[in-house]
Motif scaffolding. Structure first.
Motif, short mmCIF file in Angstrom:
data_model
loop_
_atom_site.label_atom_id
_atom_site.label_comp_id
_atom_site.label_asym_id
_atom_site.label_seq_id
_atom_site.Cartn_x
_atom_site.Cartn_y
_atom_site.Cartn_z
N LEU A 291 -2.29 18.40 -4.69
CA LEU A 291 -2.08 17.24 -3.81
C LEU A 291 -2.78 16.01 -4.37
CD1 LEU A 291 -2.62 19.03 -0.37
CD2 LEU A 291 -0.51 17.90 -1.09
N LEU A 292 -4.00 16.20 -4.87
CA LEU A 292 -4.75 15.10 -5.45
C LEU A 292 -4.03 14.52 -6.67
CD1 LEU A 292 -7.39 13.46 -5.28
CD2 LEU A 292 -8.47 15.24 -6.66
N ALA A 293 -3.54 15.38 -7.55
CA ALA A 293 -2.82 14.93 -8.74
C ALA A 293 -1.55 14.18 -8.37
CB ALA A 293 -2.50 16.12 -9.64
N LYS B 67 -4.01 12.01 -1.72
CA LYS B 67 -5.34 12.00 -2.36
C LYS B 67 -6.43 12.42 -1.36
CE LYS B 67 -4.56 7.84 -4.24
NZ LYS B 67 -4.76 6.58 -4.96
N ILE B 68 -6.33 11.93 -0.14
CA ILE B 68 -7.34 12.28 0.88
C ILE B 68 -7.33 13.78 1.14
CG2 ILE B 68 -7.93 12.09 3.34
CD1 ILE B 68 -6.97 9.12 3.14
N GLN B 69 -6.14 14.33 1.41
CA GLN B 69 -6.06 15.76 1.70
C GLN B 69 -6.43 16.57 0.47
OE1 GLN B 69 -2.35 17.14 3.36
NE2 GLN B 69 -3.13 19.20 3.67
N GLY B 70 -5.99 16.14 -0.69
CA GLY B 70 -6.31 16.85 -1.92
C GLY B 70 -7.81 16.92 -2.16
N LEU C 285 -1.08 14.04 11.29
CA LEU C 285 -0.72 12.76 11.91
C LEU C 285 -0.60 11.65 10.85
CD1 LEU C 285 -2.87 12.93 15.16
CD2 LEU C 285 -0.39 13.29 14.93
N LEU C 286 -1.46 11.69 9.86
CA LEU C 286 -1.37 10.70 8.78
C LEU C 286 -0.07 10.86 7.99
CD1 LEU C 286 -5.04 10.64 7.42
CD2 LEU C 286 -3.82 8.77 8.58
N TRP C 287 0.31 12.10 7.69
CA TRP C 287 1.58 12.33 6.98
C TRP C 287 2.75 11.80 7.80
CZ3 TRP C 287 2.00 13.13 2.05
CH2 TRP C 287 1.07 13.89 1.35
N ILE C 288 2.73 12.05 9.10
CA ILE C 288 3.81 11.57 9.97
C ILE C 288 3.81 10.04 10.00
CG2 ILE C 288 4.62 11.49 12.37
CD1 ILE C 288 3.56 14.46 12.57
N TRP C 289 2.63 9.45 10.14
CA TRP C 289 2.49 8.00 10.16
C TRP C 289 3.02 7.37 8.87
CZ3 TRP C 289 -1.26 5.51 6.93
CH2 TRP C 289 -1.37 4.13 7.12
N ALA C 290 2.81 8.04 7.76
CA ALA C 290 3.23 7.49 6.46
C ALA C 290 4.74 7.37 6.35
CB ALA C 290 2.70 8.35 5.33
N MET D 278 0.84 -1.18 0.00
CA MET D 278 0.00 0.00 0.00
C MET D 278 0.89 1.25 0.00
SD MET D 278 -2.74 1.36 2.89
CE MET D 278 -1.73 0.92 4.27
N ASP D 279 0.58 2.18 -0.83
CA ASP D 279 1.32 3.44 -0.91
C ASP D 279 0.61 4.48 -0.04
OD1 ASP D 279 2.70 5.72 -1.56
OD2 ASP D 279 2.37 5.56 -3.71
N ARG D 280 1.04 4.53 1.22
CA ARG D 280 0.40 5.43 2.18
C ARG D 280 0.50 6.89 1.78
NH1 ARG D 280 2.62 3.35 7.94
NH2 ARG D 280 4.02 1.97 6.84
N LEU D 281 1.67 7.30 1.29
CA LEU D 281 1.87 8.70 0.93
C LEU D 281 0.90 9.15 -0.16
CD1 LEU D 281 5.73 8.69 1.08
CD2 LEU D 281 4.24 10.04 2.56
#
Length: 131
Positions: free
Chosen positions: A56-58, A9-12, A109-114, A1-4
């Motif tokens: 960010l989405l792209a 995509k989520i933030q975008g 927190l998600l970015w840090i987790w990734a 899984m590509d977390r980044l």
């Protein structure tokens, strides 16, 4: 899984949707967030959030999340989150913005987790270190 890519995509998507909202239907935006004196400023911020969200989405869709994209996501979320909390607690904006602050904190927190795994460097290679 590509977390980044997923987080990008989520933030975008989140930023694109929330950025477009006042541009498409200002009355409902003002009903939820409260009256504003400077609608030109609302539109300006909306356009910026929409454009950054689409970038960010792209990046997430193309799996081209670079360190700059990651820091754009973290820094933007931190900035918006700070504004949400500071001005809500000082009764400048409605407390509904505290919900957005929670969302921005979750994104950080998600970015840090990734971590760094899968981060695309300027050489075009993905960073393989676990993080």
């Amino acid at each position: 899984m590509d977390r980044l890519s997923l987080i990008s995509k989520i933030q975008g998507a989140y930023w694109a949707i929330t950025g477009i909202w006042p541009l498409v239907h200002m009355p409902s935006f003002l009903w939820v967030t409260g009256p504003k004196e400077e609608l030109w400023l609302v539109r300006t911020v909306s356009i910026l959030i929409t454009v950054i969200g689409l970038a960010l989405l792209a990046a997430g869709i193309k799996k081209r999340v670079t360190p700059e994209i990651k820091w754009l996501g973290i820094g933007g979320a931190a900035g918006l989150g700070f504004i949400d909390v500071y001005y809500s607690l000082n009764d400048v904006i409605r407390n509904v913005y505290l919900l957005d602050a929670v969302g921005e904190l979750v994104l950080i927190l998600l970015w840090i987790w990734a971590g760094q795994r899968g981060l695309v460097t300027t050489s075009g290679k993905a960073h393989s270190q676990h993080g």
